[in-house]
Write an enzyme that holds these catalytic residues in place. Structure first.
Site, PDB file in Angstrom:
ATOM      1  CG  HIS A 147      -1.890  -1.291   1.486  1.00  0.00           C
ATOM      2  ND1 HIS A 147      -1.841  -1.811   2.449  1.00  0.00           N
ATOM      3  CD2 HIS A 147      -2.552  -1.940   0.468  1.00  0.00           C
ATOM      4  CE1 HIS A 147      -2.775  -2.735   2.517  1.00  0.00           C
ATOM      5  NE2 HIS A 147      -3.160  -2.739   1.204  1.00  0.00           N
TER       6      HIS A 147
ATOM      7  CE1 TYR B 117       0.507   2.276   9.034  1.00  0.00           C
ATOM      8  CE2 TYR B 117       0.380   0.099  10.285  1.00  0.00           C
ATOM      9  CZ  TYR B 117      -0.103   1.170   9.189  1.00  0.00           C
ATOM     10  OH  TYR B 117      -1.181   0.951   8.633  1.00  0.00           O
TER      11      TYR B 117
ATOM     12  CG  ASP C  86      -4.662  -5.543   0.055  1.00  0.00           C
ATOM     13  OD1 ASP C  86      -4.766  -4.370  -0.507  1.00  0.00           O
ATOM     14  OD2 ASP C  86      -4.091  -5.915   1.406  1.00  0.00           O
TER      15      ASP C  86
ATOM     16  CE  LYS D 141       2.103   3.580   5.625  1.00  0.00           C
ATOM     17  NZ  LYS D 141       1.680   2.071   5.009  1.00  0.00           N
TER      18      LYS D 141
END
Length: 186
Positions: free
Chosen positions: A61, A131, A169, A71
């Site tokens: 992603h 994260y 996905d 991140k």
């Protein structure tokens, strides 16, 4: 030095200093001063946490600019294979993937800058992943790359026939077919 190079510009492994004794351990999972001392300046604004079972594969992603996210990824419980792909136009490592095992036991973290597609697969019975992000989630800016793109050659650490992947996905494009607006700034 708490940061290790990965061979991909700006993609870093962070290894915090862990203080352990007979009671357990203590470490600073994030300290802005530690990052700043190395010239790494991010203002993290959102923390995300996910729990998954063995074989769950999330990704790959990204969010388009101006909503792209840097991140800082770590594992609170279990183990994952964390993988990224450099999708910054003009980068000397454009299209190159990198994967690393992050776990509660090794306490490594991966600093994933803007311009990378990111995902992970759970290789333990369960895993809890957290994260930090330097930008807020923006649904309209979502993008991604199919996890099994043969051009990437990512070893997810699981049998992909048994991977548990979201419907969203499963229909992501290959690297060759993605749309994005990332530019490498050396």
């Amino acid at each position: 030095m708490p940061f290790q190079q990965t061979g991909i510009p700006d993609l870093l492994i962070y290894e915090p200093k862990v203080f352990g004794d007979h009671r357990g351990y203590f470490f600073e999972s994030y300290n802005a001063n530690t990052f700043s001392a190395e010239g790494i300046e991010y203002k993290f604004v959102q923390d995300n946490q996910a729990r998954s079972t063995y074989g769950v594969l999330r990704g790959l992603h990204y969010q388009l600019e101006p909503y792209a996210q840097t991140k800082l990824v770590r594992v609170l419980e279990g183990s994952i294979i964390d993988a990224v792909v450099d999708i910054r136009k003009g980068s000397p490592t454009y299209g190159k993937s990198f994967a690393i095992e992050l776990s509660a036991s090794n306490k490594l973290q991966l600093l994933v800058p803007k311009g990378f597609a990111h995902g992970y697969a759970v290789i333990s019975e369960t895993a809890e992943v957290m994260y930090k992000c330097d930008n807020f989630y923006h649904k309209g800016s979502e993008g991604g790359i199919i996890y099994n793109d043969p051009a990437l050659g990512i070893d997810w650490g699981i049998n992909l026939n048994d991977a548990v992947v979201s419907d969203k996905d499963l229909i992501l494009p290959t690297l060759a077919d993605i749309q994005h607006n990332f530019i490498f700034n050396s």
